[in-house]
Design a protein around this motif. Structure first.
Motif, PDB file in Angstrom:
ATOM      1  N   ARG A 100      18.880  12.357   3.165  1.00 60.35           N
ATOM      2  CA  ARG A 100      19.591  11.143   2.772  1.00 60.35           C
ATOM      3  C   ARG A 100      20.929  11.477   2.129  1.00 60.35           C
ATOM      4  NH1 ARG A 100      14.914   7.104   0.252  1.00 60.35           N
ATOM      5  NH2 ARG A 100      14.028   6.469   2.280  1.00 60.35           N
ATOM      6  N   LEU A 101      20.938  12.490   1.278  1.00 61.56           N
ATOM      7  CA  LEU A 101      22.194  12.912   0.673  1.00 61.56           C
ATOM      8  C   LEU A 101      23.151  13.412   1.744  1.00 61.56           C
ATOM      9  CD1 LEU A 101      20.824  14.815  -2.469  1.00 61.56           C
ATOM     10  CD2 LEU A 101      21.729  12.484  -2.368  1.00 61.56           C
ATOM     11  N   LEU A 143      15.710  -2.799   0.663  1.00 63.58           N
ATOM     12  CA  LEU A 143      15.120  -3.603  -0.412  1.00 63.58           C
ATOM     13  C   LEU A 143      13.974  -4.466   0.100  1.00 63.58           C
ATOM     14  CD1 LEU A 143      18.378  -4.678  -2.287  1.00 63.58           C
ATOM     15  CD2 LEU A 143      16.590  -3.138  -3.135  1.00 63.58           C
ATOM     16  N   VAL A 144      14.123  -5.029   1.293  1.00 63.85           N
ATOM     17  CA  VAL A 144      13.045  -5.851   1.855  1.00 63.85           C
ATOM     18  C   VAL A 144      11.810  -4.996   2.117  1.00 63.85           C
ATOM     19  CG1 VAL A 144      12.320  -7.179   3.874  1.00 63.85           C
ATOM     20  CG2 VAL A 144      14.537  -7.627   2.819  1.00 63.85           C
ATOM     21  N   VAL A 145      12.005  -3.807   2.691  1.00 65.18           N
ATOM     22  CA  VAL A 145      10.869  -2.918   2.947  1.00 65.18           C
ATOM     23  C   VAL A 145      10.264  -2.434   1.632  1.00 65.18           C
ATOM     24  CG1 VAL A 145      10.197  -0.688   3.918  1.00 65.18           C
ATOM     25  CG2 VAL A 145      11.716  -2.197   5.204  1.00 65.18           C
ATOM     26  N   GLY A 146      11.109  -2.108   0.652  1.00 64.02           N
ATOM     27  CA  GLY A 146      10.624  -1.612  -0.630  1.00 64.02           C
ATOM     28  C   GLY A 146       9.826  -2.639  -1.413  1.00 64.02           C
ATOM     29  N   GLY A 201      18.319   4.771  -0.888  1.00 64.91           N
ATOM     30  CA  GLY A 201      17.871   4.790   0.503  1.00 64.91           C
ATOM     31  C   GLY A 201      18.654   3.812   1.359  1.00 64.91           C
ATOM     32  N   GLY A 202      18.974   2.648   0.799  1.00 63.78           N
ATOM     33  CA  GLY A 202      19.760   1.658   1.521  1.00 63.78           C
ATOM     34  C   GLY A 202      21.176   2.130   1.790  1.00 63.78           C
ATOM     35  N   GLY A 211      22.065  -2.121   5.490  1.00 63.93           N
ATOM     36  CA  GLY A 211      21.232  -1.014   5.026  1.00 63.93           C
ATOM     37  C   GLY A 211      20.538  -1.324   3.716  1.00 63.93           C
ATOM     38  N   LEU A 212      21.282  -1.885   2.761  1.00 61.80           N
ATOM     39  CA  LEU A 212      20.687  -2.243   1.469  1.00 61.80           C
ATOM     40  C   LEU A 212      19.645  -3.345   1.636  1.00 61.80           C
ATOM     41  CD1 LEU A 212      23.903  -2.193  -0.756  1.00 61.80           C
ATOM     42  CD2 LEU A 212      21.927  -0.666  -0.974  1.00 61.80           C
TER      43      LEU A 212
END
Length: 298
Positions: A141-142, A254-257, A10-11, A249-250
């Motif tokens: 996303r892809l 990661l912070v949201v996840g 996702g990132g 983006g990453l």
């Protein structure tokens, strides 16, 4: 582990979309020295056109018209509102401030038109997903990764192998010297603004696509997360914009996840995480990751 890989993918998709926006910031800055704070509103304008036209023209036709119209609008804003102020360093500072006013006008009108609605852009991916081993990935996303990679590759080829790209690089090095060498700075600027507008309209599709609920009036503000990516990589570096976008983006994904594990940082830290990363990097590298140190004669 599956959640971690999902966040990484996702990132990467989010970073790829941010790269389209960040490249817009970079090409405008390279051509004119202007920081375009109206970029988010241009993105919202392109997304809005796609949303209102896709029922009549289909997704591909609506997107093509939105990209061309947003490119033309960006070029017209530069030609008729900004270039009249000159093309020296002092004028660039004034023009940067003018873009704030342009952003307010565009956003106010678009926010009035959109209201509280969530607009569908009619993209062909919808809410469909694809299984990649243990991962379930949204097709949007892809598509964001693939389309962004192709478009970014084409933009880099444009920089490297065309006369306009050579003129842009010359203008980025020294505006006055480029003008003395016969570079038509007005055309270089116009091309940069049009390219940035086109990239912004394309990015709107993926920012509004599933798993996002659709295009809303805050979508343009979300896109401004790409601004730290451009600063992070170095405003005059297209490669830096790409690297910075992937980092941002990453980080955001990661912070949201892992928000529940980072509760000590406060709710909604994901919204400010891009700016926190930017500040941390600038403390070490004030010119950005790929920025060059300026030389001064004494």
């Amino acid at each position: 582990m599956t959640a971690f890989l999902d966040n990484i993918l996702g990132g990467l998709a989010l970073g790829a979309v941010y790269a389209l926006v960040a490249l817009g910031f970079v090409v405008i800055f390279k051509a004119s020295g202007v920081l375009n704070f109206a970029h988010g509103s241009l993105l919202l304008f392109g997304g809005y056109l796609t949303a209102v036209l896709h029922d009549d023209l289909g997704f591909a036709g609506a997107l093509a018209l939105a990209v061309l119209t947003t490119a033309a609008l960006a070029g017209a804003l530069d030609r008729f509102l900004l270039q009249r102020g000159g093309q020296d360093a002092h004028s660039a500072h004034v023009q940067t401030i003018v873009t704030i006013g342009i952003d307010i006008v565009l956003f106010t009108d678009l926010a009035r038109r959109i209201g509280g609605d969530l607009l569908s852009l009619g993209d062909p991916w919808g809410d469909s997903v694809t299984r990649l081993g243990p991962l379930t990935v949204a097709d949007s996303r892809l598509a964001a990764i693939v389309v962004s990679a192709v478009v970014i590759g084409a933009v880099f080829a444009l920089f490297r192998y065309t006369s306009w790209g050579l003129s842009l690089r010359a203008a980025a090095e020294d505006l006055e010297a480029a003008a003395l060498m016969g570079v038509r700075l007005g055309r270089v600027r116009a091309g940069a603004w049009c390219l940035a507008g086109a990239l912004a309209a394309l990015a709107a599709v993926f920012l509004a696509a599933f798993p996002a609920p659709g295009l809303e009036r805050t979508t343009g503000q979300i896109a401004l997360n790409a601004f730290p990516a451009a600063i992070l990589g170095g405003l005059a570096s297209p490669a830096g914009a790409l690297a910075g976008s992937l980092i941002i983006g990453l980080t955001e994904a990661l912070v949201v996840g892992y928000q529940s594990d980072l509760h000590i940082l406060g709710e909604g830290f994901g919204d400010v995480a891009p700016y926190a990363v930017m500040l941390l990097v600038l403390l070490v590298r004030p010119t950005g990751l790929f920025g060059a140190k300026g030389a001064a004669r004494v």
